[in-house]
Write a protein that holds these residues in place. Structure first.
Motif, mmCIF file in Angstrom:
data_model
loop_
_atom_site.group_PDB
_atom_site.id
_atom_site.type_symbol
_atom_site.label_atom_id
_atom_site.label_comp_id
_atom_site.label_asym_id
_atom_site.label_seq_id
_atom_site.Cartn_x
_atom_site.Cartn_y
_atom_site.Cartn_z
ATOM 1 N N GLY A 255 23.315 6.741 9.049
ATOM 2 C CA GLY A 255 25.082 5.811 8.911
ATOM 3 C C GLY A 255 26.056 7.254 8.827
ATOM 4 N N ALA A 256 27.032 6.666 9.877
ATOM 5 C CA ALA A 256 28.367 7.511 10.102
ATOM 6 C C ALA A 256 28.795 8.651 9.010
ATOM 7 C CB ALA A 256 29.858 6.184 10.539
ATOM 8 N N GLN A 257 29.131 8.103 8.074
ATOM 9 C CA GLN A 257 29.311 9.493 7.183
ATOM 10 C C GLN A 257 27.804 10.468 6.553
ATOM 11 O OE1 GLN A 257 31.946 9.661 5.258
ATOM 12 N NE2 GLN A 257 30.726 11.593 4.360
ATOM 13 N N ARG A 258 26.933 9.877 6.408
ATOM 14 C CA ARG A 258 25.812 11.041 6.944
ATOM 15 C C ARG A 258 25.579 11.409 7.467
ATOM 16 N NH1 ARG A 258 19.934 8.399 4.233
ATOM 17 N NH2 ARG A 258 20.882 8.247 2.100
ATOM 18 N N ARG A 259 26.141 11.563 8.969
ATOM 19 C CA ARG A 259 25.959 12.056 10.247
ATOM 20 C C ARG A 259 26.497 12.762 10.182
ATOM 21 N NH1 ARG A 259 25.593 6.886 12.957
ATOM 22 N NH2 ARG A 259 27.399 6.760 13.609
ATOM 23 N N ALA A 260 28.100 12.724 9.681
ATOM 24 C CA ALA A 260 29.209 13.214 9.665
ATOM 25 C C ALA A 260 28.299 14.442 8.560
ATOM 26 C CB ALA A 260 30.303 12.942 9.676
ATOM 27 N N ASP A 261 28.197 14.188 7.671
ATOM 28 C CA ASP A 261 27.822 15.224 6.427
ATOM 29 C C ASP A 261 26.797 16.020 7.099
ATOM 30 O OD1 ASP A 261 28.192 16.114 3.972
ATOM 31 O OD2 ASP A 261 25.948 15.603 3.968
ATOM 32 N N LEU A 262 25.690 16.076 7.534
ATOM 33 C CA LEU A 262 24.748 16.778 8.340
ATOM 34 C C LEU A 262 25.337 17.489 9.647
ATOM 35 C CD1 LEU A 262 21.852 17.891 8.340
ATOM 36 C CD2 LEU A 262 21.478 15.448 10.025
ATOM 37 N N ALA A 263 26.137 17.161 10.721
ATOM 38 C CA ALA A 263 26.719 17.809 11.475
ATOM 39 C C ALA A 263 27.652 19.191 10.602
ATOM 40 C CB ALA A 263 27.800 17.066 12.446
ATOM 41 N N ALA A 264 28.256 18.774 9.606
ATOM 42 C CA ALA A 264 29.277 19.062 9.490
ATOM 43 C C ALA A 264 28.784 20.211 8.437
ATOM 44 C CB ALA A 264 29.848 18.907 8.433
ATOM 45 N N ARG A 265 27.497 20.515 8.136
ATOM 46 C CA ARG A 265 26.700 21.043 7.270
ATOM 47 C C ARG A 265 26.090 21.995 7.717
ATOM 48 N NH1 ARG A 265 27.805 22.321 2.634
ATOM 49 N NH2 ARG A 265 28.298 20.580 0.533
ATOM 50 N N ILE A 266 25.541 21.810 9.516
ATOM 51 C CA ILE A 266 24.969 22.721 10.739
ATOM 52 C C ILE A 266 26.075 23.607 10.582
ATOM 53 C CG2 ILE A 266 24.151 22.297 12.796
ATOM 54 C CD1 ILE A 266 22.334 19.895 12.198
ATOM 55 N N GLU A 267 26.633 23.370 11.213
ATOM 56 C CA GLU A 267 28.212 23.809 11.172
ATOM 57 C C GLU A 267 28.309 25.015 10.505
ATOM 58 O OE1 GLU A 267 31.579 26.018 13.633
ATOM 59 O OE2 GLU A 267 28.834 24.420 14.715
ATOM 60 N N SER A 268 28.496 24.681 9.624
ATOM 61 C CA SER A 268 28.408 25.762 8.285
ATOM 62 C C SER A 268 27.957 26.822 8.675
ATOM 63 C CB SER A 268 29.109 24.919 7.164
ATOM 64 O OG SER A 268 29.047 26.143 6.302
ATOM 65 N N TYR A 269 26.162 26.534 8.606
ATOM 66 C CA TYR A 269 25.790 27.418 8.548
ATOM 67 C C TYR A 269 25.816 28.173 9.894
ATOM 68 C CZ TYR A 269 21.357 29.575 10.038
ATOM 69 O OH TYR A 269 19.685 30.001 10.643
ATOM 70 N N ARG A 270 25.607 27.503 11.388
ATOM 71 C CA ARG A 270 26.272 28.473 12.336
ATOM 72 C C ARG A 270 26.926 29.241 12.220
ATOM 73 N NH1 ARG A 270 28.925 29.440 16.214
ATOM 74 N NH2 ARG A 270 30.426 27.581 15.001
ATOM 75 N N ARG A 271 27.840 28.945 11.728
ATOM 76 C CA ARG A 271 29.252 30.182 10.782
ATOM 77 C C ARG A 271 28.672 31.055 10.383
ATOM 78 N NH1 ARG A 271 32.756 27.934 8.405
ATOM 79 N NH2 ARG A 271 32.619 26.120 8.421
ATOM 80 N N GLY A 272 28.138 31.034 9.440
ATOM 81 C CA GLY A 272 27.650 32.283 8.246
ATOM 82 C C GLY A 272 28.169 31.416 6.618
ATOM 83 N N ALA A 273 28.651 30.778 6.675
ATOM 84 C CA ALA A 273 29.156 29.946 5.811
ATOM 85 C C ALA A 273 28.036 29.418 4.362
ATOM 86 C CB ALA A 273 30.294 29.106 5.806
#
Length: 316
Positions: A255-273
């Motif tokens: 779903g849209a919410q799950r997609r947004a949450d997963l994308a945000a977590r991947i980006e947070s990992y990529r930034r080192g957070a």
């Protein structure tokens, strides 16, 4: 041969310096027990304990040994040269990895002091005589010393390679068919992408040709490229790319919410957070209901037993 049957045999068989398991074989009659090895990793592997200095008959306690600049292994007093005896020791076979005693002139793999004729250290560029023989014979074997395993990143990297080596060894030791190799490679897709995308594609070409070339040629070629890929450091950027690849495969099923949450977590990992464990845990959760079989089968989600509690650091 099923994946379940192969995985059931994929318990790593690991060589280890005997003193690290608490055996009293050190030069002073003591030991150097590593609690990570005995208490944490031990329940998940089969140890093959070995002390080369005891094997050549030196006993414990004994006179300390030194590595000479010419590569010889000699007693501290200079009264005995044990190089030939060490060279005659049979090397263990059928291992999935090895943990050596750090700083040992027999077993150390990094920064061993080398002594000149005057009895003074010449440099610290040596490698233990037994360790050097083993590494030269099995250059792709996962090896580490217990000192470096105190580093969280190095511990995770070694453990990942150890279990991947064991899974591959289980496949090769069985009567595999091309379809088994295809399945094995598919399950390791994300893991290989996170380490070495170029070798991942090379392995794919070997798999694609598996039915048209001799079995032994395919086996040797795939083994070498698979293990070499895993020796390449899995950087944060490559992990993020592998995570995005998984996202691209499953995004339309979320779903849209799950997609947004997963994308945000991947980006947070990529930034080192965030540590890698965060986006991976989300992917594992999405795969747990059986609706995403491709994702559920990826070794990337659990490359080693979860009980080892690794992957909570942010790769450098």
């Amino acid at each position: 041969m099923t994946e379940t049957a192969a995985d059931a045999r994929a318990r790593p068989r690991v060589g280890v310096s005997s003193c690290l398991l608490g055996e009293p074989v050190r030069f002073n009659g003591g030991h150097s027990r590593s609690r990570f090895l005995t208490d944490e990793l031990g329940p998940h592997v089969d140890w093959v304990s070995y002390c080369p200095e005891m094997e050549i008959g030196l006993g414990a306690p004994r006179e300390t040994l030194r590595l000479a600049v010419d590569g010889h292994l000699v007693s501290r007093s200079g009264s005995a040269d044990h190089t030939a005896a060490m060279a005659a020791l049979p090397l263990p076979a059928g291992l999935d990895g090895y943990v050596f005693k750090a700083k040992s002139p027999s077993c150390g793999i990094h920064g061993i002091a080398r002594y000149g004729p005057d009895g003074q250290p010449s440099d610290h560029r040596g490698r233990g005589v037994f360790a050097q023989r083993l590494i030269a014979r099995f250059p792709l074997l996962p090896v580490e010393d217990e000192g470096r395993l105190n580093d969280a990143v190095l511990r995770e990297e070694f453990t990942e390679r150890l279990f991947a080596f064991a899974r591959l060894a289980a496949l090769i030791s069985a009567s595999w068919e091309p379809r088994d190799l295809v399945s094995f490679h598919a399950r390791h897709k994300l893991q290989l992408l996170a380490h070495d995308p170029v070798r991942y594609r090379g392995a794919g070409r070997i798999v694609a040709a598996a039915g048209s070339v001799p079995r032994e040629v395919t086996e040797a070629a795939y083994r070498d490229v698979f293990l070499a890929a895993l020796t390449t450091k899995a950087s944060r950027g490559r992990h993020a790319n592998a995570l995005h690849h998984a996202f691209s495969r499953i995004g339309r099923r979320l779903g849209a919410q799950r997609r947004a949450d997963l994308a945000a977590r991947i980006e947070s990992y990529r930034r080192g957070a965030d540590p890698l464990s965060v986006p991976v845990a989300i992917l594992a959760h999405y795969a747990s209901d059986g609706e995403l079989p491709w994702l559920a089968g990826q070794t990337y989600l659990e490359p080693f037993p979860a009980a080892l509690r690794l992957r909570h650091n942010v790769p450098r």
